[in-house]
Every structure is written in C-alpha cells, then in structure tokens.
Design a protein around this motif. Structure first.
Motif, PDB file in Angstrom:
ATOM      1  N   TYR A 132      -5.506  -5.221  14.490  1.00 31.22           N
ATOM      2  CA  TYR A 132      -4.260  -5.185  15.251  1.00 31.22           C
ATOM      3  C   TYR A 132      -4.426  -5.765  16.653  1.00 31.22           C
ATOM      4  N   ASP A 133      -3.453  -6.584  17.075  1.00 27.78           N
ATOM      5  CA  ASP A 133      -3.418  -7.101  18.443  1.00 27.78           C
ATOM      6  C   ASP A 133      -2.754  -6.084  19.364  1.00 27.78           C
ATOM      7  N   ASN A 134      -1.487  -5.883  19.120  1.00 31.17           N
ATOM      8  CA  ASN A 134      -0.703  -4.951  19.924  1.00 31.17           C
ATOM      9  C   ASN A 134       0.347  -4.342  18.997  1.00 31.17           C
ATOM     10  N   PHE A 135       0.249  -3.029  18.769  1.00 29.76           N
ATOM     11  CA  PHE A 135       1.079  -2.422  17.733  1.00 29.76           C
ATOM     12  C   PHE A 135       1.492  -1.024  18.160  1.00 29.76           C
ATOM     13  N   GLU A 136       2.769  -0.711  17.952  1.00 29.23           N
ATOM     14  CA  GLU A 136       3.279   0.623  18.257  1.00 29.23           C
ATOM     15  C   GLU A 136       4.198   1.064  17.137  1.00 29.23           C
ATOM     16  N   ILE A 137       4.118   2.329  16.762  1.00 27.61           N
ATOM     17  CA  ILE A 137       4.908   2.825  15.643  1.00 27.61           C
ATOM     18  C   ILE A 137       5.287   4.279  15.887  1.00 27.61           C
ATOM     19  N   ASN A 138       6.483   4.651  15.456  1.00 26.28           N
ATOM     20  CA  ASN A 138       6.970   6.025  15.574  1.00 26.28           C
ATOM     21  C   ASN A 138       6.872   6.724  14.229  1.00 26.28           C
ATOM     22  N   PHE A 139       6.685   8.039  14.273  1.00 25.81           N
ATOM     23  CA  PHE A 139       6.539   8.818  13.051  1.00 25.81           C
ATOM     24  C   PHE A 139       7.547   9.959  13.019  1.00 25.81           C
ATOM     25  N   ASN A 140       7.771  10.468  11.825  1.00 30.82           N
ATOM     26  CA  ASN A 140       8.642  11.624  11.624  1.00 30.82           C
ATOM     27  C   ASN A 140       7.805  12.873  11.383  1.00 30.82           C
ATOM     28  N   SER A 141       8.455  14.024  11.491  1.00 29.54           N
ATOM     29  CA  SER A 141       7.812  15.265  11.073  1.00 29.54           C
ATOM     30  C   SER A 141       7.694  15.247   9.553  1.00 29.54           C
ATOM     31  N   GLY A 142       6.775  16.021   9.017  1.00 30.41           N
ATOM     32  CA  GLY A 142       6.632  16.089   7.568  1.00 30.41           C
ATOM     33  C   GLY A 142       5.727  15.010   7.025  1.00 30.41           C
ATOM     34  N   LEU A 143       6.181  14.346   5.972  1.00 30.36           N
ATOM     35  CA  LEU A 143       5.333  13.405   5.246  1.00 30.36           C
ATOM     36  C   LEU A 143       5.625  11.961   5.645  1.00 30.36           C
ATOM     37  N   ASN A 144       4.602  11.268   6.154  1.00 23.61           N
ATOM     38  CA  ASN A 144       4.696   9.853   6.496  1.00 23.61           C
ATOM     39  C   ASN A 144       3.808   9.068   5.540  1.00 23.61           C
ATOM     40  N   VAL A 145       4.396   8.168   4.788  1.00 18.54           N
ATOM     41  CA  VAL A 145       3.650   7.375   3.811  1.00 18.54           C
ATOM     42  C   VAL A 145       3.524   5.942   4.323  1.00 18.54           C
ATOM     43  N   ILE A 146       2.282   5.517   4.570  1.00 22.87           N
ATOM     44  CA  ILE A 146       2.004   4.162   5.047  1.00 22.87           C
ATOM     45  C   ILE A 146       1.599   3.332   3.842  1.00 22.87           C
ATOM     46  N   CYS A 147       2.474   2.407   3.466  1.00 19.14           N
ATOM     47  CA  CYS A 147       2.323   1.694   2.208  1.00 19.14           C
ATOM     48  C   CYS A 147       2.135   0.193   2.453  1.00 19.14           C
ATOM     49  N   GLY A 148       1.403  -0.452   1.566  1.00 19.10           N
ATOM     50  CA  GLY A 148       1.210  -1.892   1.677  1.00 19.10           C
ATOM     51  C   GLY A 148      -0.004  -2.347   0.902  1.00 19.10           C
ATOM     52  N   LYS A 149      -0.134  -3.658   0.764  1.00 21.87           N
ATOM     53  CA  LYS A 149      -1.270  -4.219   0.046  1.00 21.87           C
ATOM     54  C   LYS A 149      -2.567  -3.973   0.794  1.00 21.87           C
ATOM     55  N   ASN A 150      -3.675  -4.078   0.086  1.00 18.09           N
ATOM     56  CA  ASN A 150      -4.989  -3.932   0.712  1.00 18.09           C
ATOM     57  C   ASN A 150      -5.198  -5.011   1.765  1.00 18.09           C
ATOM     58  N   GLY A 151      -5.842  -4.628   2.861  1.00 19.38           N
ATOM     59  CA  GLY A 151      -6.150  -5.582   3.916  1.00 19.38           C
ATOM     60  C   GLY A 151      -5.141  -5.632   5.044  1.00 19.38           C
ATOM     61  N   LEU A 152      -4.038  -4.874   4.934  1.00 17.75           N
ATOM     62  CA  LEU A 152      -3.024  -4.893   5.989  1.00 17.75           C
ATOM     63  C   LEU A 152      -3.362  -3.972   7.157  1.00 17.75           C
ATOM     64  N   GLY A 153      -4.290  -3.025   6.948  1.00 17.84           N
ATOM     65  CA  GLY A 153      -4.698  -2.138   8.038  1.00 17.84           C
ATOM     66  C   GLY A 153      -4.120  -0.751   7.960  1.00 17.84           C
ATOM     67  N   LYS A 154      -3.835  -0.280   6.748  1.00 23.18           N
ATOM     68  CA  LYS A 154      -3.287   1.076   6.586  1.00 23.18           C
ATOM     69  C   LYS A 154      -4.271   2.134   7.100  1.00 23.18           C
ATOM     70  N   THR A 155      -5.517   2.046   6.636  1.00 21.25           N
ATOM     71  CA  THR A 155      -6.533   3.021   7.040  1.00 21.25           C
ATOM     72  C   THR A 155      -6.827   2.916   8.529  1.00 21.25           C
TER      73      THR A 155
END
Length: 361
Positions: free
Chosen positions: A14-37
């Motif tokens: 990641y260069d510069n990244f910001e993200i907001n989350f909700n209470s409860g369950l947040n599912v980060i989905c996408g193909k391998n290599g996108l940086g989920k982990t």
C-alpha cells in the motif's frame, strides 16, 4: 472496543490507504495478492507493536520507501487512537491518543486483538515455540509487567548464551546472570501457569459445545523443571527452584553452550479425553482444539479486563469445514470481527455483514 478506521502509508503493497469499518462483522474480500492480510497485519501491529507474520519490521516497509505508518481510530473504549511508524534506521515511534510513549510496554493493553490465521491450525502439531508465542501474545496484552519480564529475560538469556560459548567462561558472571534470569523468569512462569489454569476452564467448555459433549480438552503447562504446586503458585518458590536448577546444571549448560532451562524451553501439553492430542488426535480434532483455544483467549481477555478484544480471522474459514465454520461464527456474538477471504456468500450467512471488496477500492 472497536476499530472505526485504519490508515496506512508505505506499508507492504500500500502507498497511501484509509478505510472505515463498521461494528460487528467486516469481511475483506478479493483475489489473492491484493493485500487483504496486510490490512489485518497493520491493525494487529497497533495492538502488540509486532507483525503476526514476520519478526523483521523492515520487511513491512514498501519497496524503497524510508518508513511505514499505521494508525487506527477506536470507539467505545478508554482510548481513541494508536499511531505507529517504523523506519529503515530501525527507529520506532508510537503515539497513543496523540501522545508519544517511550517504551513499547506502554502500548500493551491499549488495544487488544486476537488473530486466527491458517498457520495457527498447526499450533498443536508444530514445535513448542508456536505454543509459547500463543501464551506470550495474549499475556503481553493483559499485563505490561509480563511483557517487561519477557523482554528482560530474553536479553539475559542471549547474554548468558554468549558467555557459555566463550572459551573464557566466567562462573561469577554466570552466577549473576542466573540470579537475574531466575528473577525475570519466575514472573513469566507464574503468569503462564495462571493463564493456562484460566484458559483451561473456557477452552474445555467451548470444546464440549463444539463437539456436542463428546470430547474433553485439557491444557497443561509443561515446564523445563519441576515446580511444586501445593494448590497455589508462589513467585519466590518458583524463583528458588529455578535458581537451584541453574546452579546444579552449570557444567551441563557449559558443555552444551546453551541455557537449557527456563520459560524459553517450556511448552503446553494438550490432552483430549486424557490422551495426548498431538500424538493421537485426528486432524479434525486438532483443528477443533485450536478453535477452542482461540475463542477461549478472546473470552479470557474480556473477563479479565472488562473490554472486548477485536478478532481477526485471516482466511481460516476456507480451511474449515461448514460445521466448524458455523461453530466458530457462533461465538463471535457482539465482538467486532474482521474476516479475509477470496469469496463470501452473504446469502448463506445470517450475520449483519459489512463487505469490503478490495477489487473495487
């Protein structure tokens, strides 16, 4: 406690990244290599100052950049924010609620998290270091003094090993180090013994629920020297026993050129229906035991602190069958949870889900 947002700069891919989350369950989905982990890793660093994937912080800095930055905003907790930077000169800066802290140990407990990754499914079959890490990460978040003892102890063990490898071993220096090692080590052992005693209660009940009362899970702390219990653990008695073992085995350690006794050699023994789980358990039984241990870790943290930790599930659902997935998700309840996966079928899940598709970011 809950994470409301994450900010990262020059971290992994990641260069510069910001993200907001909700209470409860947040599912980060996408193909391998996108940086989920990588997102889970950045948030976890804000809890313990270290990655759950590597011990080399410099690997976290993106390409030719000079430093990485990670920060989280919190809500429903006593703290509001954690911000950490690390540069190629191996200098780290930590701010809590906008104020700099000088020592890493003051970060511990600021924000609590439990991570469950695919490699954790090998917790039982892998070596003792994995089970020691399991205890150390949990206890460091629960106790700043434990983290301090651990840092001091590891430094002393390294010093002693250098002395033992030297051709001119100074027995007086070894005796001084032994005294200091026994002091720090006794604190570590005491807290680990209490931790295993506490987590036993929760993991046993959780495991019975998952297996529908068919299996009984039991954990036992396995020390490198005998500790007299007598129904109650005492730090001074542990220190005395530890120091005696070190003194009596000086020649043996000198021959081996390595410190052979202490919490750096200890382990956890696991029993299923009173049989050694590592030796006789099936793969399914071992995986169920790890799920029980991780949920017990969450439960214990909340009981001892009155604060809800955050749970990170890094692509583990794909490693579990449908029944174990359902049992794991059953215990999430009102704990904020982050799941990474390549695919997630919301229709098959009754939980309120905040789906974050990285392919659309």
């Amino acid at each position: 406690m809950e994470i409301s947002s994450l900010y990262i700069k020059n971290f992994r891919n990641y260069d510069n990244f910001e993200i907001n989350f909700n209470s409860g369950l947040n599912v980060i989905c996408g193909k391998n290599g996108l940086g989920k982990t990588n997102l889970l890793e950045a948030m976890f660093i804000c809890a313990v100052g270290k990655s759950f994937r590597t011990s080399k912080d410099i690997e976290l800095i993106k390409n030719d950049k000079e430093k990485y930055e990670v920060g989280i905003s919190l809500k429903n907790d006593i703290n509001e924010s954690v911000y950490i930077t690390y540069d190629r000169k191996r200098e780290r800066s930590i701010k809590i609620n906008g104020f700099y802290i000088r020592k890493m140990r003051y970060l511990m407990g600021t924000f609590m998290a439990v991570v469950f990754a695919p490699e954790d499914l090998l917790l039982i079959t892998s070596g003792p270091s994995a089970r020691r890490k399991f205890m150390d990460i949990a206890l460091s978040q629960l106790s700043q003094s434990y983290y301090y003892d651990l840092v001091v102890y590891n430094r002393l063990i390294n010093q002693k090993n250098i002395c033992l490898k030297s051709r001119k071993t100074d027995i007086l220096q070894i005796e001084v180090l032994n005294e200091q090692i026994a002091e720090a080590g006794s604190g570590i052992i005491l807290e680990r013994l209490k931790f295993i005693e506490n987590i036993n209660e929760f993991s046993g009940e959780i495991h019975k629920f998952i297996t529908e009362n068919k299996e009984l899970l039991r954990l036992k702390y396995s020390g490198s020297f005998k500790i007299e219990e007598n129904g109650e653990y005492d730090r001074e008695k542990i220190k005395k026993s530890f120091l005696g073992v070190l003194k009596n085995n000086y020649e043996r350690e000198k021959d081996r050129e390595f410190c052979l006794y202490g919490p750096h050699k200890d382990d956890i023994d696991l029993f299923l229906n009173e049989e050694n789980l590592k030796m006789f358990g099936s793969q399914g039984q071992k995986r169920t035991a790890v799920i029980s241990m991780k949920i017990a870790e969450l439960t214990l943290m909340e009981k001892l602190t009155g604060r809800k930790p955050v749970l990170f599930l890094d692509d583990v659902l794909s490693e579990l069958d449908k029944k174990r997935q359902e049992k794991l998700l059953h215990f999430i309840g009102n704990i904020q949870t982050f799941i990474t996966c390549t695919e997630f079928d919301i229709k098959e899940n009754s939980l309120n889900v905040n789906l974050i598709n990285l392919e659309l970011k």
